[in-house]
Design a protein around this motif. Sequence first.
Motif, PDB file in Angstrom:
ATOM      1  N   GLY A 147       0.652  -1.192  -0.003  1.00  0.00           N
ATOM      2  CA  GLY A 147       0.340  -0.058   0.487  1.00  0.00           C
ATOM      3  C   GLY A 147       0.743   1.760   0.149  1.00  0.00           C
ATOM      4  O   GLY A 147       0.510   2.398  -0.234  1.00  0.00           O
ATOM      5  N   LYS A 151       0.432   4.244  -2.796  1.00  0.00           N
ATOM      6  CA  LYS A 151       0.981   5.562  -2.612  1.00  0.00           C
ATOM      7  C   LYS A 151       1.509   6.941  -3.339  1.00  0.00           C
ATOM      8  O   LYS A 151       1.980   7.841  -3.383  1.00  0.00           O
ATOM      9  CB  LYS A 151       0.008   5.664  -1.108  1.00  0.00           C
ATOM     10  N   HIS A 154       1.476   6.679  -6.661  1.00  0.00           N
ATOM     11  CA  HIS A 154       0.617   7.672  -7.156  1.00  0.00           C
ATOM     12  C   HIS A 154       0.911   9.121  -6.827  1.00  0.00           C
ATOM     13  O   HIS A 154       0.935   9.932  -7.718  1.00  0.00           O
ATOM     14  CB  HIS A 154      -0.831   7.965  -6.436  1.00  0.00           C
ATOM     15  N   ILE A 164      -4.492  10.855  -1.646  1.00  0.00           N
ATOM     16  CA  ILE A 164      -5.521   9.872  -0.967  1.00  0.00           C
ATOM     17  C   ILE A 164      -4.829   8.860   0.255  1.00  0.00           C
ATOM     18  O   ILE A 164      -3.639   8.839   0.426  1.00  0.00           O
ATOM     19  CB  ILE A 164      -5.476   8.854  -2.116  1.00  0.00           C
ATOM     20  N   LYS A 165      -5.357   8.132   1.104  1.00  0.00           N
ATOM     21  CA  LYS A 165      -5.300   7.998   1.857  1.00  0.00           C
ATOM     22  C   LYS A 165      -5.251   6.544   1.715  1.00  0.00           C
ATOM     23  O   LYS A 165      -4.654   5.751   1.002  1.00  0.00           O
ATOM     24  CB  LYS A 165      -6.512   7.734   3.528  1.00  0.00           C
ATOM     25  N   THR A 167      -4.876   3.760   3.936  1.00  0.00           N
ATOM     26  CA  THR A 167      -6.214   3.248   3.776  1.00  0.00           C
ATOM     27  C   THR A 167      -6.585   1.933   2.609  1.00  0.00           C
ATOM     28  O   THR A 167      -6.429   0.784   2.265  1.00  0.00           O
ATOM     29  CB  THR A 167      -7.043   3.496   4.759  1.00  0.00           C
ATOM     30  N   TYR A 168      -6.836   3.180   2.074  1.00  0.00           N
ATOM     31  CA  TYR A 168      -7.424   2.767   0.497  1.00  0.00           C
ATOM     32  C   TYR A 168      -6.518   2.743  -0.500  1.00  0.00           C
ATOM     33  O   TYR A 168      -6.565   1.148  -1.411  1.00  0.00           O
ATOM     34  CB  TYR A 168      -7.574   4.249  -0.366  1.00  0.00           C
ATOM     35  N   PHE A 169      -5.026   2.760   0.003  1.00  0.00           N
ATOM     36  CA  PHE A 169      -4.245   2.099  -0.951  1.00  0.00           C
ATOM     37  C   PHE A 169      -4.169   0.405  -0.411  1.00  0.00           C
ATOM     38  O   PHE A 169      -3.488  -0.543  -1.611  1.00  0.00           O
ATOM     39  CB  PHE A 169      -2.821   2.870  -1.249  1.00  0.00           C
ATOM     40  N   MET A 171      -5.578  -1.477   0.707  1.00  0.00           N
ATOM     41  CA  MET A 171      -7.061  -1.886   0.336  1.00  0.00           C
ATOM     42  C   MET A 171      -6.892  -2.749  -1.645  1.00  0.00           C
ATOM     43  O   MET A 171      -7.381  -3.835  -1.487  1.00  0.00           O
ATOM     44  CB  MET A 171      -8.214  -1.367   0.703  1.00  0.00           C
ATOM     45  N   ILE A 172      -6.328  -1.616  -1.975  1.00  0.00           N
ATOM     46  CA  ILE A 172      -6.121  -1.911  -3.625  1.00  0.00           C
ATOM     47  C   ILE A 172      -5.255  -3.065  -3.767  1.00  0.00           C
ATOM     48  O   ILE A 172      -5.430  -4.351  -4.702  1.00  0.00           O
ATOM     49  CB  ILE A 172      -5.873  -0.494  -4.035  1.00  0.00           C
ATOM     50  N   THR A 175      -6.840  -6.404  -3.250  1.00  0.00           N
ATOM     51  CA  THR A 175      -7.255  -6.932  -4.590  1.00  0.00           C
ATOM     52  C   THR A 175      -6.384  -8.202  -4.760  1.00  0.00           C
ATOM     53  O   THR A 175      -7.243  -9.119  -5.407  1.00  0.00           O
ATOM     54  CB  THR A 175      -7.739  -6.078  -5.231  1.00  0.00           C
ATOM     55  N   ILE A 376      -4.466  -2.041   7.836  1.00  0.00           N
ATOM     56  CA  ILE A 376      -5.309  -0.908   7.769  1.00  0.00           C
ATOM     57  C   ILE A 376      -4.747  -0.070   9.615  1.00  0.00           C
ATOM     58  O   ILE A 376      -4.891   0.678   9.762  1.00  0.00           O
ATOM     59  CB  ILE A 376      -6.203  -1.036   7.518  1.00  0.00           C
TER      60      ILE A 376
END
Length: 416
Positions: A147, A151, A154, A164-165, A167-169, A171-172, A175, A376
């Motif tokens: 993650g 980030k 990005h 972007i937090k 946390t979202y990376f 989660m990406i 996947t 996370i």
Amino acid sequence: MGTQQPPPSDYNGDNMNNNNTLDEKSAKQKAIDDWLPINSSRSRKWWFSAFHNVTAMVGAGVLSLPYALSELGWGPGVFILVFSWIITLYTLWQMVEMHEMVPGKRFDRYHELGQYAFGEKLGLYIVVPQQLIVEVSLCIVYMVTGGQSLKKFHDTVCSSCKSIKLTYFIMIFATAEFVLSHLPNFDSISGVSLAAAVMSISYSTIAWSASLAKGVQEDVQYGYKATTTPGTVFGFLSGLGDVAFAYSGHNVVLEIQATIQSTPERPSKGPMWKGVVVAYIIIALCYFPVALIGYWMFGNSVKDNILISLEKPAWLIAMANMFVVVHVIGSYQVYAMPVFDMMETLLVKKLEFNPTRTLRFIVRNTYVAFTMFIGITFPFFGGLLGFFGGLAYAPTTYYLPCVIWLIVMKPRSSAL
């Protein structure tokens, strides 16, 4: 009169029934073993051992080695780094040798070797908790690292974009693990592991070459950064943990060797050791330049991830971070596979669940979701391992193989 014997027909019938029952149990046991991840394939060659071991060993921990050196200092740091390479190569050789030390039997899992040395129950109590701590914590660290690298990529390629937090990376990144976790065994993740091994060499090369190109920084300092004795001691222990974290591949070595072909004339230890030697040469080429050059250029101001200290050229740093992402995707799978095997073995053999795709789907998704949640919740998890790494990682890598070796080899030496 002698003792009356039962009619031959009844006697033979009982034997036939017993034999049929045993055959059914053996067939069922074989079907379960063939379904489990570690036992299901034994067709691999020595080069599979090489890149699986590179993927397992050269994790994102290589990027923290310059920081570890800054906490240890030049003298102790270089000694510990080189000594760790030597001693872990030796203990890895011990494990490769012990894989088939009992004729006709293979210790496919670390805990099976522990059970042979310490006893059925005690072996499990000693090995399984330590092995699980290493493998699960590594999966969590790789979840966070993946993650963070996404980030960083990005933020580097789109510096003007909205932040972007993390946390979202994470989660990406997760996947990809949700999908790949359904590959059944080590054989099926060979392509992923090979790509990860190539990426580890690539981003390690970028790390040390970009550091060298950047040159020695102005006012570089090589002393301990901490100004107090407790801070220096804490930092030193954290540096030891970072080095131990970098040499943690022993926790999957027996499982990797289990995938290699073996015959009485050509046991698996031959090709396995060949692969290990190649892997360790690659590990040295990755670890030593990154650690030494990174610390030389930045001193004690180096970040805990050398790529963070390297901000330019932006395109190269962005590419290196994507290489890290690909690598930790593969490393996650290599360390998760023995955990999947433990969980599925418990459910199928002990709790007598049917070995189905549905069971595997639920078990593996649950595990990936758990590591994602912890990553996370505790994005500083890697920092904790820096301090506790020596306690968590050293046993299964540095001295437990030596203890097992002394226990199992003593009766043999006495017999001779």
